[in-house]
Design a protein around this motif. Structure first.
Motif, mmCIF file in Angstrom:
data_model
loop_
_atom_site.group_PDB
_atom_site.id
_atom_site.type_symbol
_atom_site.label_atom_id
_atom_site.label_comp_id
_atom_site.label_asym_id
_atom_site.label_seq_id
_atom_site.Cartn_x
_atom_site.Cartn_y
_atom_site.Cartn_z
ATOM 1 N N PHE A 156 59.046 13.373 58.554
ATOM 2 C CA PHE A 156 59.220 14.532 59.426
ATOM 3 C C PHE A 156 60.284 14.144 60.440
ATOM 4 O O PHE A 156 60.235 13.055 61.011
ATOM 5 N N ILE A 157 61.217 15.065 60.701
ATOM 6 C CA ILE A 157 62.216 14.844 61.738
ATOM 7 C C ILE A 157 62.169 16.018 62.711
ATOM 8 O O ILE A 157 62.190 17.178 62.300
ATOM 9 N N PHE A 158 62.061 15.717 64.005
ATOM 10 C CA PHE A 158 61.941 16.713 65.063
ATOM 11 C C PHE A 158 63.219 16.717 65.893
ATOM 12 O O PHE A 158 63.667 15.667 66.326
ATOM 13 N N GLY A 159 63.777 17.900 66.099
ATOM 14 C CA GLY A 159 65.006 17.974 66.875
ATOM 15 C C GLY A 159 65.432 19.391 67.163
ATOM 16 O O GLY A 159 64.587 20.259 67.410
ATOM 17 N N HIS A 160 66.737 19.625 67.062
ATOM 18 C CA HIS A 160 67.351 20.788 67.693
ATOM 19 C C HIS A 160 68.337 21.519 66.778
ATOM 20 O O HIS A 160 68.910 20.935 65.871
ATOM 21 N N ASN A 161 68.563 22.772 67.135
ATOM 22 C CA ASN A 161 69.692 23.525 66.591
ATOM 23 C C ASN A 161 70.858 23.350 67.553
ATOM 24 O O ASN A 161 70.634 23.056 68.722
ATOM 25 N N PRO A 162 72.087 23.490 67.108
ATOM 26 C CA PRO A 162 72.515 23.954 65.796
ATOM 27 C C PRO A 162 72.537 22.881 64.701
ATOM 28 O O PRO A 162 72.732 23.193 63.539
ATOM 29 N N GLY A 163 72.300 21.632 65.063
ATOM 30 C CA GLY A 163 72.377 20.546 64.080
ATOM 31 C C GLY A 163 71.452 20.729 62.893
ATOM 32 O O GLY A 163 71.825 20.463 61.749
ATOM 33 N N PHE A 164 70.220 21.202 63.153
ATOM 34 C CA PHE A 164 69.272 21.388 62.054
ATOM 35 C C PHE A 164 69.719 22.507 61.116
ATOM 36 O O PHE A 164 69.601 22.384 59.900
ATOM 37 N N ASN A 165 70.232 23.611 61.669
ATOM 38 C CA ASN A 165 70.744 24.679 60.799
ATOM 39 C C ASN A 165 71.867 24.148 59.908
ATOM 40 O O ASN A 165 71.914 24.439 58.710
ATOM 41 N N GLU A 166 72.765 23.375 60.502
ATOM 42 C CA GLU A 166 73.885 22.804 59.748
ATOM 43 C C GLU A 166 73.384 21.853 58.670
ATOM 44 O O GLU A 166 73.878 21.877 57.537
ATOM 45 N N LEU A 167 72.417 21.008 59.000
ATOM 46 C CA LEU A 167 71.871 20.064 58.032
ATOM 47 C C LEU A 167 71.244 20.798 56.850
ATOM 48 O O LEU A 167 71.473 20.434 55.692
ATOM 49 N N ILE A 168 70.458 21.832 57.127
ATOM 50 C CA ILE A 168 69.822 22.603 56.065
ATOM 51 C C ILE A 168 70.886 23.177 55.126
ATOM 52 O O ILE A 168 70.786 23.062 53.906
ATOM 53 N N GLU A 169 71.930 23.759 55.703
ATOM 54 C CA GLU A 169 73.013 24.326 54.885
ATOM 55 C C GLU A 169 73.764 23.242 54.130
ATOM 56 O O GLU A 169 74.092 23.409 52.954
ATOM 57 N N ASP A 170 74.037 22.116 54.788
ATOM 58 C CA ASP A 170 74.759 21.018 54.137
ATOM 59 C C ASP A 170 73.983 20.446 52.958
ATOM 60 O O ASP A 170 74.582 19.960 51.995
ATOM 61 N N LEU A 171 72.642 20.507 53.040
ATOM 62 C CA LEU A 171 71.810 19.994 51.946
ATOM 63 C C LEU A 171 71.565 21.050 50.862
ATOM 64 O O LEU A 171 70.856 20.807 49.898
ATOM 65 N N GLY A 172 72.141 22.224 51.044
ATOM 66 C CA GLY A 172 72.031 23.263 50.025
ATOM 67 C C GLY A 172 70.980 24.311 50.294
ATOM 68 O O GLY A 172 70.742 25.183 49.456
ATOM 69 N N GLY A 173 70.329 24.245 51.457
ATOM 70 C CA GLY A 173 69.325 25.244 51.812
ATOM 71 C C GLY A 173 69.984 26.489 52.384
ATOM 72 O O GLY A 173 71.161 26.479 52.739
#
Length: 163
Positions: free
Chosen positions: A106-123
């Motif tokens: 589990f990783i806990f943190g913040h946007n916009p980084g999490f939105n970018e990570l999800i998109e970068d991983l194909g989500g």
């Protein structure tokens, strides 16, 4: 196989507008949503082997509440200053350092980084809301190898979603 839950911090309080952003605590809504969302994970039988969190107060508090609800030892939560407003690339670098003996992180943190990570991983997501969770599975045995090439959507959940 590795499994990752990207977990945005619960709703933060703006009662003290001039408080340093890093020190911003959870709002009443956040304090209500965080245990509820942890219980949804418990119901789905999703438990962490490893927890990594931004050291910002709102992310750390969300991680602590989640740990308590999932019976994860609070002292084993790894706090990382680099996750505070980190880019997708920086977050991925932190994930690559997870020991391979752990299969569910589990990783806990913040946007916009999490939105970018999800998109970068194909989500696909417009915006991961506060206390939102986005899960990926990775067809690899090594955290350093997680990438869009071996990532698959697992689940998404957030407080206003009907369960």
């Amino acid at each position: 196989m590795k499994k990752l839950v990207i977990y945005r911090h619960a709703k933060s309080s703006w009662d003290t507008p001039y408080l340093d952003d890093h020190a911003r605590p959870l709002a009443e809504r956040g304090l209500r949503d965080a245990p509820r969302m942890a219980q949804r994970l418990k119901k789905k039988k999703i438990f962490p082997d490893y927890m990594l969190s931004s050291d910002a107060e709102r992310a750390k508090s969300t991680a602590l509440i989640t740990a308590e609800n999932l019976h994860f030892p609070k002292e084993k939560i790894m706090l990382n200053r680099q996750l505070y407003h980190a880019s997708s690339y920086s977050i991925l670098q932190c994930l690559h350092q997870i020991p391979n003996t752990n299969n569910v992180a589990f990783i806990f943190g913040h946007n916009p980084g999490f939105n970018e990570l999800i998109e970068d991983l194909g989500g696909t997501i417009d915006n991961l809301p506060t206390c939102g969770q986005f899960g990926f599975t990775f067809n690899t045995e090594h955290w350093k190898n997680i990438s869009p090439a071996n990532a698959s959507f697992w689940f998404v959940d957030y407080p206003k979603k009907e369960s």
